[in-house]
Design a protein around this motif. Structure first.
Motif, PDB file in Angstrom:
ATOM      1  N   SER A  81       0.849  -1.216   0.054  1.00 62.18           N
ATOM      2  CA  SER A  81      -0.063   0.088   0.024  1.00 62.18           C
ATOM      3  C   SER A  81       0.894   1.366   0.166  1.00 62.18           C
ATOM      4  O   SER A  81       0.719   2.109  -1.015  1.00 62.18           O
ATOM      5  CB  SER A  81      -0.825  -0.067   1.301  1.00 62.18           C
TER       6      SER A  81
ATOM      7  N   GLU B 292      -8.231  -0.691  -2.139  1.00 58.74           N
ATOM      8  CA  GLU B 292      -7.415  -1.889  -2.619  1.00 58.74           C
ATOM      9  C   GLU B 292      -7.685  -3.062  -2.267  1.00 58.74           C
ATOM     10  O   GLU B 292      -7.611  -4.133  -2.701  1.00 58.74           O
ATOM     11  CB  GLU B 292      -6.003  -1.339  -1.771  1.00 58.74           C
TER      12      GLU B 292
ATOM     13  N   GLN C 232      -8.262   9.024   5.919  1.00 58.93           N
ATOM     14  CA  GLN C 232      -7.444   8.763   4.492  1.00 58.93           C
ATOM     15  C   GLN C 232      -6.674   7.496   4.386  1.00 58.93           C
ATOM     16  O   GLN C 232      -6.955   6.712   3.254  1.00 58.93           O
ATOM     17  CB  GLN C 232      -6.556   9.929   4.309  1.00 58.93           C
TER      18      GLN C 232
ATOM     19  N   ASP D 248      -7.522   4.995   1.534  1.00 57.50           N
ATOM     20  CA  ASP D 248      -6.521   4.202   0.461  1.00 57.50           C
ATOM     21  C   ASP D 248      -6.687   2.816   0.559  1.00 57.50           C
ATOM     22  O   ASP D 248      -6.569   2.119  -0.323  1.00 57.50           O
ATOM     23  CB  ASP D 248      -5.056   4.583   0.899  1.00 57.50           C
ATOM     24  N   TRP D 249      -7.024   2.397   1.772  1.00 57.59           N
ATOM     25  CA  TRP D 249      -7.223   0.774   1.983  1.00 57.59           C
ATOM     26  C   TRP D 249      -8.514   0.420   1.307  1.00 57.59           C
ATOM     27  O   TRP D 249      -8.267  -0.935   0.668  1.00 57.59           O
ATOM     28  CB  TRP D 249      -7.131   0.620   3.379  1.00 57.59           C
TER      29      TRP D 249
ATOM     30  N   TYR E 148       0.551   9.019   8.060  1.00 66.77           N
ATOM     31  CA  TYR E 148      -0.285   9.954   7.167  1.00 66.77           C
ATOM     32  C   TYR E 148      -0.578  11.295   8.280  1.00 66.77           C
ATOM     33  O   TYR E 148      -0.624  12.224   7.674  1.00 66.77           O
ATOM     34  CB  TYR E 148      -1.450   9.095   7.358  1.00 66.77           C
TER      35      TYR E 148
ATOM     36  N   ASN F 109       1.296   4.279  -2.476  1.00 72.60           N
ATOM     37  CA  ASN F 109       0.670   5.643  -2.059  1.00 72.60           C
ATOM     38  C   ASN F 109       1.845   6.515  -1.782  1.00 72.60           C
ATOM     39  O   ASN F 109       1.352   7.637  -1.820  1.00 72.60           O
ATOM     40  CB  ASN F 109      -0.402   5.354  -1.263  1.00 72.60           C
ATOM     41  N   ARG F 110       2.834   6.156  -1.015  1.00 72.29           N
ATOM     42  CA  ARG F 110       3.594   6.884  -0.092  1.00 72.29           C
ATOM     43  C   ARG F 110       4.911   6.544  -0.470  1.00 72.29           C
ATOM     44  O   ARG F 110       5.774   6.653   0.671  1.00 72.29           O
ATOM     45  CB  ARG F 110       3.251   7.148   1.262  1.00 72.29           C
TER      46      ARG F 110
END
Lengths: 429, 429
Positions: free
Chosen positions: A34, A269, A261, A265-266, A245, A38-39
């Motif tokens: 993840s 997915e 947030q 994102d989770w 985050y 994303n990061r």
């Protein structure tokens, strides 16, 4: 043992504690993927924190040996068989849980450098780097320290003392398993990698659970053991996601949204049993009060600090307020469990919700009372993300004794997340 | 395990319980040599007697398997290394304990045939032949039956159940050893071959005693284990000598002298710590009252039935009456011992006499309470000389529940040996 095996074993420069990059918790890999998506470029610092400062780690564990073990971990890379398993195995009912781009990155990964310094009787051990890389240090670093501390004690014991030590530990675990056997609908997993007594002992514990509990044993968080013993790899997500985050938020408003947030994102997915809320990072009560409606549609919640009964009741009330049927929801208890607490929580909540347990340290490291001075008793060692892109992280949890972060930031978080008075509870393991 | 070892092991037609002719008690070999010299041609019958008739041996143990094990024992002969050890080792401080003529005979020995018949739920197992040959059946026959009965239970257990069973047994024994550790001047030997749980388990127990008790562990009665673990082989003489000598007596006067004749023969052969009186075959009190003066000069006495405190006090009084200093005498307790009784007897008699313990069944087979239905608990199985040259033998002992022989002969012996009322005590193991 045959001579060749013996000779082969003696060629090891050391007896490595962690021998595989997947000797780690499954949720680390899910989170890693993840984060990778994303990061990826966030710079994060992980740091070892010994919450049991009565255990003088630096006096017990030789610095040279610790470095050797950590250096060995840096030499590890994903083996072909491990890669095949990650790519081909079904996790949580899903094929190709790990995407080809992530797997390609993972196959090329070596863990980044570590920084180790002795300060008084403790070690300062930190890992700095790109988030998806440094995050994979957490579990092996903890496992190495726990096992080296154990070896320091075991090294002084004679042959039969050792045999009897393990005999007692086996008996102790088996009696817990026997106590759990009558519980119908029990669903329990091994979450004990990070603070296990040793790899071999965790492997024994998992096998004992397989034989003793059959289908009621849901699987293990340890990927290597899941692969070898052909059981489910279990785990969802952890505090590091909302912590990082949140640290990256540029305003209080953004900070207040950060935990949601993470789950947005989770949500994009994962589905089904992977949609598990971990609500306590900045206080469960406020988290549920401000949660967006779509979160109530998630499968369940993990209760990881505070009074577990209260956390579970809050979740049930919250689902009811949102018109959800709690009996279809899953509550995973994972904080400081032992057989008696599992029994009690199951008795109270089974039928009202779907109940599951992530049994950690007191499954894989209950050596309490088994040697003089109790020098093998587990203790509370953690390895946490303490900074992200240069900003400190904060964790509040539902137990102020588990809180971490600079005091001014802790106060700010408490204000932003509306956390009032909290009850302190001893952190054992 | 390497492949070759595995393949080799799978070539065994059976898994033999007794794999050596010296997997037997040391005193059997001492007595065998004595009998070989003094009564070589006496025809003796040994017979298995299950004093625990609630244990239905013939239902638990398959007759075919029992025959295979007994047949295997008949195929055994003394190995070169065993012979070398018996000839060359120092026993009780003496070189060449076993004379060349005896060794030559022993090297050529195969055990004589057995007679096995199922009668109801029990087996009738008898051995007839020349005394020095048949007497060597006693220990292996008992060990085979005890272990086959155990295997019948163990065969139904799963892998981790087995591991935990042994873990519990190890813990149980180790806690006993820890309890014995503080006892200064403790002197204790393993006497548990005949009713051991298994050979491997006895071997483990001996090693645990070596590590746990150091010099306070005097050795083992098991010759094979004594040889392999390089500890003392321990033992003196048993009831079979006076029983057979008595059965051969042609008159009441000769009968009354028989137990002393045994010791006269022994006196000619042995000295020091091997001069141990076993006085209870036909009642300790009468034995000591009528004993010839020279016997009071012997080193010690073995207390093997009745109340051990009474037996020991009688011996102390007897020595005092004969002007002997009890503090220089040795009392060996060997009946139904466990850690608590050892502790109590040592506390009472240490300093007043030299105290030693022969710890049997509850050392090598204390599986009480370790599996459902307690089906691994030890039970009272013996193998005794029941006839000599066609005449029945008799044993009275200091506990009427241990008495054996035809009723009319028991009455005759009681009269001849002046045995009055006796207190019955439960025979556990």
């Amino acid at each position: 043992m045959d001579i060749a095996t013996r000779v082969y074993n003696h060629r090891w420069k050391l007896d490595p504690i962690v021998r595989s990059l997947i000797d780690t918790d499954f949720y680390k890999l899910l989170m890693c993927q993840s984060v990778f998506s994303n990061r990826r470029d966030t710079r994060v610092t992980f740091s070892l924190i010994n919450r049991s400062d009565h255990v003088p780690l630096a006096r017990l564990v030789d610095e040279g040996e610790l470095r050797e073990q950590l250096d060995h971990i840096r030499s590890l890379s994903l083996s072909r068989g491990e890669s095949t398993w990650l790519r081909g195995n079904t996790f949580y009912g899903k094929r190709q849980m790990f995407r080809p781009d992530f797997m390609e990155w993972f196959e090329g990964l070596r863990l980044p450098p570590y920084h180790l310094e002795r300060v008084g009787d403790q070690y300062e051990l930190t890992f700095e780097g790109a988030w998806p890389e440094v995050m994979l240090w957490e579990i092996p670093a903890l496992a190495v320290l726990m096992e080296l501390r154990g070896r320091a004690v075991l090294g002084e014991m004679k042959r039969f003392e050792l045999q009897v030590l393990y005999a007692r530990a086996m008996t102790k675990l088996w009696e817990k398993i026997e106590r759990l056997q009558p519980i119908e609908n029990l669903r329990i997993a091994d979450f004990g990698t990070r603070r296990r007594h040793s790899f071999l002992w965790q492997d024994w514990c998992v096998q004992a659970m397989i034989e003793g509990l059959g289908a009621r044993f849901a699987g293990t968080s340890n990927c290597l053991i899941a692969m070898r013993r052909e059981v489910e790899a279990i785990g969802t997500n952890a505090h590091e996601l909302p912590m990082v985050y949140a640290a990256l938020a540029d305003s209080d408003a953004e900070l207040a949204q950060a935990p949601y947030q993470v789950l947005a994102d989770w949500h994009a997915e994962h589905s089904g049993n992977l949609r598990i809320i971990l609500p306590d990072t900045f206080g469960t009560r406020g988290f549920l009060e401000r949660a967006p409606d779509w979160l109530a549609g998630w499968t369940g919640i993990r209760v990881d600090s505070g009074r577990p009964e209260e956390g579970a009741e809050s979740a049930i009330d919250w689902w009811k307020r949102h018109g959800e049927d709690p009996r279809e929801k899953l509550i995973i208890f994972s904080d400081g469990l032992d057989a008696d607490r599992i029994e009690a929580l199951h008795a109270r909540f089974s039928g009202r919700v779907r109940v599951s347990f992530g049994w950690g340290t007191l499954l894989t490291n209950d050596f309490r009372g088994l040697c003089p001075g109790d020098r093998l008793a587990p203790f509370s060692l953690v390895c946490k993300a303490v900074a992200a892109d240069g900003r400190p992280t904060v964790k509040l949890s539902d137990n102020p004794l588990k809180a971490m972060g600079p005091q001014d930031q802790v106060e700010r978080y408490k204000r932003v997340f509306g956390v009032g008075a909290q009850e302190a509870m001893a952190v054992e393991v």
